[in-house]
Design a protein around this motif. Sequence first.
Motif, PDB file in Angstrom:
ATOM      1  N   ILE A 128      59.163 -17.075 -47.022  1.00 51.64           N
ATOM      2  CA  ILE A 128      58.048 -18.028 -47.895  1.00 51.64           C
ATOM      3  C   ILE A 128      57.934 -19.309 -47.479  1.00 51.64           C
ATOM      4  CG2 ILE A 128      57.444 -18.492 -50.128  1.00 51.64           C
ATOM      5  CD1 ILE A 128      58.339 -15.900 -51.017  1.00 51.64           C
ATOM      6  N   PRO A 129      59.155 -20.069 -47.346  1.00 54.45           N
ATOM      7  CA  PRO A 129      59.191 -21.376 -47.068  1.00 54.45           C
ATOM      8  C   PRO A 129      58.507 -21.570 -45.622  1.00 54.45           C
ATOM      9  CG  PRO A 129      61.508 -20.830 -47.733  1.00 54.45           C
ATOM     10  CD  PRO A 129      60.627 -19.609 -47.624  1.00 54.45           C
ATOM     11  N   TRP A 130      58.935 -20.645 -44.467  1.00 53.18           N
ATOM     12  CA  TRP A 130      58.275 -20.656 -43.135  1.00 53.18           C
ATOM     13  C   TRP A 130      56.766 -20.403 -43.310  1.00 53.18           C
ATOM     14  CZ3 TRP A 130      55.624 -15.999 -41.025  1.00 53.18           C
ATOM     15  CH2 TRP A 130      55.619 -16.231 -39.800  1.00 53.18           C
ATOM     16  N   PHE A 131      56.324 -19.699 -44.154  1.00 54.30           N
ATOM     17  CA  PHE A 131      54.819 -19.537 -44.423  1.00 54.30           C
ATOM     18  C   PHE A 131      54.124 -20.974 -44.968  1.00 54.30           C
ATOM     19  CE2 PHE A 131      51.122 -18.627 -47.272  1.00 54.30           C
ATOM     20  CZ  PHE A 131      50.034 -18.149 -46.356  1.00 54.30           C
ATOM     21  N   LEU A 132      54.959 -21.567 -45.941  1.00 53.02           N
ATOM     22  CA  LEU A 132      54.332 -22.715 -46.618  1.00 53.02           C
ATOM     23  C   LEU A 132      54.431 -23.747 -45.772  1.00 53.02           C
ATOM     24  CD1 LEU A 132      56.084 -22.424 -50.077  1.00 53.02           C
ATOM     25  CD2 LEU A 132      53.665 -21.954 -49.647  1.00 53.02           C
ATOM     26  N   VAL A 133      55.315 -23.848 -44.873  1.00 51.92           N
ATOM     27  CA  VAL A 133      55.195 -24.960 -43.824  1.00 51.92           C
ATOM     28  C   VAL A 133      54.177 -25.014 -42.904  1.00 51.92           C
ATOM     29  CG1 VAL A 133      56.468 -26.031 -41.770  1.00 51.92           C
ATOM     30  CG2 VAL A 133      57.815 -25.448 -44.041  1.00 51.92           C
ATOM     31  N   ILE A 134      53.828 -23.705 -42.361  1.00 47.19           N
ATOM     32  CA  ILE A 134      52.837 -23.489 -41.512  1.00 47.19           C
ATOM     33  C   ILE A 134      51.627 -23.697 -42.167  1.00 47.19           C
ATOM     34  CG2 ILE A 134      51.573 -21.786 -40.056  1.00 47.19           C
ATOM     35  CD1 ILE A 134      54.409 -20.500 -39.539  1.00 47.19           C
ATOM     36  N   ARG A 135      51.407 -23.224 -43.514  1.00 46.40           N
ATOM     37  CA  ARG A 135      50.116 -23.598 -44.156  1.00 46.40           C
ATOM     38  C   ARG A 135      49.883 -25.184 -44.415  1.00 46.40           C
ATOM     39  NH1 ARG A 135      49.122 -21.244 -50.059  1.00 46.40           N
ATOM     40  NH2 ARG A 135      50.603 -23.071 -50.618  1.00 46.40           N
ATOM     41  N   SER A 136      50.870 -25.882 -44.617  1.00 43.79           N
ATOM     42  CA  SER A 136      50.845 -27.177 -45.116  1.00 43.79           C
ATOM     43  C   SER A 136      50.380 -27.837 -43.852  1.00 43.79           C
ATOM     44  CB  SER A 136      51.938 -27.726 -45.866  1.00 43.79           C
ATOM     45  OG  SER A 136      53.542 -27.587 -44.608  1.00 43.79           O
ATOM     46  N   TRP A 144      48.062 -21.737 -32.490  1.00 41.70           N
ATOM     47  CA  TRP A 144      49.296 -22.558 -32.503  1.00 41.70           C
ATOM     48  C   TRP A 144      50.125 -22.177 -33.584  1.00 41.70           C
ATOM     49  CZ3 TRP A 144      50.317 -24.665 -28.013  1.00 41.70           C
ATOM     50  CH2 TRP A 144      49.027 -25.274 -27.584  1.00 41.70           C
ATOM     51  N   ALA A 145      49.839 -21.221 -34.735  1.00 46.12           N
ATOM     52  CA  ALA A 145      50.481 -20.898 -35.569  1.00 46.12           C
ATOM     53  C   ALA A 145      51.422 -19.615 -35.038  1.00 46.12           C
ATOM     54  CB  ALA A 145      49.572 -20.365 -36.852  1.00 46.12           C
ATOM     55  N   LEU A 146      50.876 -19.003 -34.104  1.00 46.64           N
ATOM     56  CA  LEU A 146      51.540 -17.897 -33.338  1.00 46.64           C
ATOM     57  C   LEU A 146      52.489 -18.490 -32.071  1.00 46.64           C
ATOM     58  CD1 LEU A 146      48.723 -15.405 -32.776  1.00 46.64           C
ATOM     59  CD2 LEU A 146      50.224 -15.717 -34.695  1.00 46.64           C
ATOM     60  N   ILE A 147      52.348 -19.931 -31.896  1.00 46.83           N
ATOM     61  CA  ILE A 147      53.358 -20.408 -30.818  1.00 46.83           C
ATOM     62  C   ILE A 147      54.219 -21.150 -31.061  1.00 46.83           C
ATOM     63  CG2 ILE A 147      53.301 -21.535 -28.719  1.00 46.83           C
ATOM     64  CD1 ILE A 147      50.473 -20.453 -28.359  1.00 46.83           C
ATOM     65  N   GLY A 216      51.140 -12.449 -36.610  1.00 44.85           N
ATOM     66  CA  GLY A 216      49.840 -12.076 -36.713  1.00 44.85           C
ATOM     67  C   GLY A 216      49.137 -11.952 -38.096  1.00 44.85           C
ATOM     68  N   MET A 217      50.043 -10.795 -38.376  1.00 46.94           N
ATOM     69  CA  MET A 217      49.604 -10.318 -39.919  1.00 46.94           C
ATOM     70  C   MET A 217      49.588 -11.229 -41.182  1.00 46.94           C
ATOM     71  SD  MET A 217      50.763  -6.821 -41.797  1.00 46.94           S
ATOM     72  CE  MET A 217      52.607  -7.681 -42.142  1.00 46.94           C
ATOM     73  N   ILE A 218      50.708 -11.882 -40.917  1.00 45.18           N
ATOM     74  CA  ILE A 218      50.797 -13.075 -42.208  1.00 45.18           C
ATOM     75  C   ILE A 218      50.142 -14.265 -42.015  1.00 45.18           C
ATOM     76  CG2 ILE A 218      52.718 -14.403 -43.154  1.00 45.18           C
ATOM     77  CD1 ILE A 218      53.092 -11.543 -43.728  1.00 45.18           C
ATOM     78  N   LEU A 219      50.056 -14.722 -40.706  1.00 44.23           N
ATOM     79  CA  LEU A 219      49.355 -15.988 -40.459  1.00 44.23           C
ATOM     80  C   LEU A 219      47.815 -15.994 -40.291  1.00 44.23           C
ATOM     81  CD1 LEU A 219      52.228 -17.641 -38.311  1.00 44.23           C
ATOM     82  CD2 LEU A 219      51.807 -17.741 -40.637  1.00 44.23           C
ATOM     83  N   MET A 220      47.399 -14.824 -39.974  1.00 45.02           N
ATOM     84  CA  MET A 220      45.907 -14.801 -39.748  1.00 45.02           C
ATOM     85  C   MET A 220      45.392 -14.071 -40.837  1.00 45.02           C
ATOM     86  SD  MET A 220      45.685 -16.218 -36.650  1.00 45.02           S
ATOM     87  CE  MET A 220      46.915 -16.984 -35.961  1.00 45.02           C
ATOM     88  N   THR A 221      44.393 -14.750 -41.462  1.00 44.60           N
ATOM     89  CA  THR A 221      43.573 -14.038 -42.814  1.00 44.60           C
ATOM     90  C   THR A 221      42.335 -13.522 -42.359  1.00 44.60           C
ATOM     91  OG1 THR A 221      42.748 -16.277 -43.360  1.00 44.60           O
ATOM     92  CG2 THR A 221      44.539 -15.623 -44.135  1.00 44.60           C
ATOM     93  N   LYS A 222      42.013 -13.843 -41.086  1.00 41.60           N
ATOM     94  CA  LYS A 222      40.650 -13.199 -40.518  1.00 41.60           C
ATOM     95  C   LYS A 222      41.112 -12.064 -39.555  1.00 41.60           C
ATOM     96  CE  LYS A 222      38.168 -17.808 -41.098  1.00 41.60           C
ATOM     97  NZ  LYS A 222      37.654 -18.895 -40.434  1.00 41.60           N
ATOM     98  N   ASN A 223      40.490 -11.040 -39.554  1.00 46.14           N
ATOM     99  CA  ASN A 223      40.738  -9.868 -38.284  1.00 46.14           C
ATOM    100  C   ASN A 223      40.240 -10.422 -37.012  1.00 46.14           C
ATOM    101  OD1 ASN A 223      38.154  -9.494 -38.786  1.00 46.14           O
ATOM    102  ND2 ASN A 223      38.727  -7.473 -39.854  1.00 46.14           N
ATOM    103  N   THR A 224      39.346 -11.352 -37.082  1.00 47.48           N
ATOM    104  CA  THR A 224      38.898 -11.791 -35.821  1.00 47.48           C
ATOM    105  C   THR A 224      39.962 -12.616 -35.093  1.00 47.48           C
ATOM    106  OG1 THR A 224      37.636 -13.707 -36.561  1.00 47.48           O
ATOM    107  CG2 THR A 224      36.473 -11.575 -36.323  1.00 47.48           C
TER     108      THR A 224
END
Length: 294
Positions: A128-136, A144-147, A216-224
């Motif tokens: 969760i902190p990992w996700f929140l940092v990337i979202r912030s 770049w979210a994947l890299i 990719g599943m967590i950080l990408m909300t668009k399937n494209t």
Amino acid sequence: MVEEKTWGNRLFDIANHIFLVVFGIVCLVPLIHIFAVSLSNRAASAGGFVTLWPIGFTLTNYEKIFESGAIYRAALISVERTVLGTALNLLLTIITAYPLSKSPQAFKGRMVFMWFFVFAMMFNGGLIPWFLVIRSLKMLNTLWALILPGAVPIWNVILMMNFFRDVPRELEEAAVIDGANHWRILWSVFVPISVPALATMTLFSAVGHWNSWFDGMILMTKNTMYPLQTFLRTVVISLDLASVLSLDPKILYELSDRSARAATIFVSTIPILIVYPFVQRYFIVGIRLGAVKG
């Protein structure tokens, strides 16, 4: 003088070869089954009649999947991620491992940095902190979210550090006498000598990026924006396969869900199947790399 093998050794070799052949067949059978299903018509695949040979041979499954373009888009994202991510991993691994390979006398505070990396390798802040940092940082739905979150592979840094420590000190001293600074020593002495280790690091990073699907599943909300492996996971578990593959539901009905999934799975495995035989030996090098020194 060649020592003649005893009957016990010969029996072991025979048993070993039989085991490896059987194990190889067991590994290949699921892939052959998937390939057979992807080449079978709707009735045979939907009825579960296909085993290891296509029934009602057809290439329609592959034609429609390629026409949709969804798999091309996912494959392109994976290629971009693999190329950029591997290059960044390799660069940061080199410039991080070089100072850590120095003695505490040559690099003051080396042990502080070393323990910092070891601690970061063993513990993390959680999902969760990992996700929140990337979202912030507003990196969701970007490449770049994947890299960037895994830009510094700490295990690779430790392996590379141990390899750099094996480089003869005389070469570095000769470069210093010739007036070279640390950057010149790194790129003109250490890097050329470390090509086998760098090839192994490149392989590990590239395979890791190519096979990764969870981020990719967590950080990408668009399937494209899904990379290929996340796209493949979505295809396998999705109930609405027509929307995932961007296919007309009528066309998908003609293909059957099972045939479309099998064709997508097989196409997704082709790149790694092509590359792996040429880089297999580097996995063996990687197992031994850095195994002596700590």
